[in-house]
Design an enzyme around this catalytic site. Structure first.
Site, PDB file in Angstrom:
ATOM      1  N   HIS A 102     -12.720  -3.977  30.707  1.00 43.40           N
ATOM      2  CA  HIS A 102     -13.487  -2.730  30.739  1.00 43.40           C
ATOM      3  C   HIS A 102     -12.658  -1.692  30.000  1.00 43.40           C
ATOM      4  CE1 HIS A 102     -10.601  -1.692  33.811  1.00 43.40           C
ATOM      5  NE2 HIS A 102     -10.990  -2.701  34.578  1.00 43.40           N
ATOM      6  N   GLU A 103     -13.172  -0.487  29.959  1.00 43.97           N
ATOM      7  CA  GLU A 103     -12.530   0.576  29.183  1.00 43.97           C
ATOM      8  C   GLU A 103     -11.076   0.842  29.657  1.00 43.97           C
ATOM      9  OE1 GLU A 103     -13.851   1.587  26.427  1.00 43.97           O
ATOM     10  OE2 GLU A 103     -12.265   3.073  26.067  1.00 43.97           O
ATOM     11  N   GLY A 104     -10.773   0.574  30.931  1.00 47.27           N
ATOM     12  CA  GLY A 104      -9.383   0.730  31.413  1.00 47.27           C
ATOM     13  C   GLY A 104      -8.448  -0.205  30.656  1.00 47.27           C
ATOM     14  N   HIS A 105      -8.826  -1.499  30.611  1.00 46.18           N
ATOM     15  CA  HIS A 105      -8.021  -2.464  29.847  1.00 46.18           C
ATOM     16  C   HIS A 105      -7.938  -2.052  28.378  1.00 46.18           C
ATOM     17  CE1 HIS A 105      -9.766  -5.255  33.036  1.00 46.18           C
ATOM     18  NE2 HIS A 105      -8.474  -5.456  33.184  1.00 46.18           N
ATOM     19  N   GLY A 114      -1.461  -0.191  33.761  1.00 49.23           N
ATOM     20  CA  GLY A 114      -2.316   0.943  34.091  1.00 49.23           C
ATOM     21  C   GLY A 114      -1.863   1.620  35.379  1.00 49.23           C
ATOM     22  N   GLN A 137       1.943  -1.427  41.902  1.00 49.44           N
ATOM     23  CA  GLN A 137       2.329  -2.536  41.026  1.00 49.44           C
ATOM     24  C   GLN A 137       3.292  -2.040  39.936  1.00 49.44           C
ATOM     25  OE1 GLN A 137      -0.572  -5.600  39.565  1.00 49.44           O
ATOM     26  NE2 GLN A 137      -0.441  -4.436  37.685  1.00 49.44           N
TER      27      GLN A 137
HETATM   28  P1  AMP Z   1      -6.192  -6.338  35.774  1.00 49.70           P
HETATM   29  O1  AMP Z   1      -6.918  -7.176  34.773  1.00 49.70           O
HETATM   30  O2  AMP Z   1      -7.069  -5.716  36.796  1.00 49.70           O
HETATM   31  O3  AMP Z   1      -4.983  -7.046  36.341  1.00 49.70           O
HETATM   32  O4  AMP Z   1      -5.612  -5.106  34.957  1.00 49.70           O
HETATM   33  C1  AMP Z   1      -4.800  -5.290  33.816  1.00 49.70           C
HETATM   34  C2  AMP Z   1      -4.093  -4.003  33.498  1.00 49.70           C
HETATM   35  O5  AMP Z   1      -5.058  -2.987  33.235  1.00 49.70           O
HETATM   36  C3  AMP Z   1      -3.231  -3.523  34.669  1.00 49.70           C
HETATM   37  O6  AMP Z   1      -2.018  -2.992  34.182  1.00 49.70           O
HETATM   38  C4  AMP Z   1      -4.094  -2.473  35.290  1.00 49.70           C
HETATM   39  O7  AMP Z   1      -3.343  -1.476  35.965  1.00 49.70           O
HETATM   40  C5  AMP Z   1      -4.805  -1.882  34.082  1.00 49.70           C
HETATM   41  N1  AMP Z   1      -6.043  -1.229  34.518  1.00 49.70           N
HETATM   42  C6  AMP Z   1      -7.029  -1.743  35.303  1.00 49.70           C
HETATM   43  N2  AMP Z   1      -7.993  -0.824  35.534  1.00 49.70           N
HETATM   44  C7  AMP Z   1      -7.606   0.302  34.888  1.00 49.70           C
HETATM   45  C8  AMP Z   1      -8.158   1.613  34.745  1.00 49.70           C
HETATM   46  N3  AMP Z   1      -9.321   1.959  35.308  1.00 49.70           N
HETATM   47  N4  AMP Z   1      -7.473   2.515  34.015  1.00 49.70           N
HETATM   48  C9  AMP Z   1      -6.292   2.192  33.432  1.00 49.70           C
HETATM   49  N5  AMP Z   1      -5.717   0.976  33.522  1.00 49.70           N
HETATM   50  C10 AMP Z   1      -6.361   0.043  34.239  1.00 49.70           C
END
Ligand code: AMP
Length: 294
Positions: A34-37, A151, A157
């Site tokens: 998603h946009e966060g990644h 993130g 974490q």
């Molecule tokens: P995940 O796939 O959920 O393990 O996330 C992978 C990376 O993306 C991790 O470092 C998360 O902290 C970061 N991340 C997930 N969601 C967000 C978000 N909404 N905004 C910023 N970074 C994010």
């Protein structure tokens, strides 16, 4: 963009750029982008020569009864999105590649950081972070990046990984990027895919509660219990019973009672429908407070 499966392929692909002194970056993920990644990938892209994104749903960080089996996945879509962000290498190991038969080692950061908030035994427990630090140590060793990006949404974490990186002398810079939110404030998460429309509306109270805590601090409230209560009251109004709302030192997660000029992490975990959601804000009196955008 190349999609690689094995550590051997990865090592080979990175040999030349490493020899040429290129700056290698790693963005670890569990996919379902998603946009966060994507915002983390974009930041990494700007600052690196070779951008590696790992996609691995790490089984060892899921406890019994958690959502490992139903965790959303769509590698094809993820590959398209990563390619559009100009990622060089998408590394997608399978569980046998990461944990071959006989695997018997773990990396553990001490309980003060991993036994609180998410790591409290009544919640996900410290074994969650043991899974995270073990896999991240393996990712660091496989990629040997100059810099790794995470993130801020997973604030604990990030604190745990910084500690591990320093303690084990990994020659890796750690960068933590701001949380990306939907309009309305909901923090983007792969687990938002579990939410119905009605649940998504209700989940807004999580970021709403955190904003209420920020507002209280901005208005001069210094009692941490009062900040937590401000957040809890928003959650209650939305009919959400959080697993926890806690405020701790953003630097070392130690408990605090009063705002004391140091950054404070206010963190929430709450179940909405079948999604267990986490979110946080850092109240930092030393910086010009930028309240969380709605
Ligand atoms: P995940 O796939 O959920 O393990 O996330 C992978 C990376 O993306 C991790 O470092 C998360 O902290 C970061 N991340 C997930 N969601 C967000 C978000 N909404 N905004 C910023 N970074 C994010």
């Amino acid at each position: 963009m190349r999609i690689l499966r094995s550590k051997a392929q990865l090592r080979e692909a990175l040999e030349r750029p490493r020899r040429d002194g290129k700056r290698i970056s790693l963005v670890p993920t569990m996919g379902y982008f998603h946009e966060g990644h994507l915002s983390v990938m974009r930041a990494a892209r700007r600052e690196s020569d070779v951008l590696v994104v790992s996609l691995f749903i790490n089984p060892t960080q899921f406890g019994p009864g958690e959502d490992l089996d139903s965790y959303p996945r769509d590698e094809e879509r993820d590959a398209g999105l990563a390619e559009a962000e100009d990622v060089d290498l998408l590394w997608v190991p399978d569980a046998d590649e990461m944990y071959p038969e006989g695997f018997a080692t773990g990396v553990e950061v001490s309980n003060e950081l991993t036994g609180v908030l998410e790591g409290d035994p009544a919640r996900r427990g410290p074994s969650h972070f043991r899974g995270v630090t073990t896999v991240v140590a393996k990712l660091f060793n496989a990629v040997q990046p100059d810099v790794a990006y995470f993130g801020g949404k997973d604030a604990q974490q990030a604190v745990v990984i910084r500690r591990m990186t320093e303690d084990l002398d990994f020659p890796v810079e750690i960068e933590v990027l701001p949380t990306v939110r939907e309009e309305g404030g909901l923090a983007l998460s792969s687990r938002n895919a579990y939410l119905s429309r009605e649940e998504r509306d209700r989940a807004l109270a999580i970021s709403g509660g955190l904003r209420a805590a920020e507002r209280a601090a901005a208005a001069g409230e210094t009692s941490v219990a009062a900040l937590v209560e401000a957040a809890q009251s928003e959650l209650r109004n939305a009919g959400i019973e959080p697993e926890y709302v806690e405020a701790r030192s953003a630097e070392d997660l130690s408990p605090i009672a009063e705002l004391n000029g140091r950054p404070v992490l206010v963190a929430v975990a709450a179940r909405v429908g079948r999604a267990r959601l986490i979110d946080n804000v850092v109240i930092d009196p030393t910086s010009q407070n930028e309240p969380t955008e709605a």
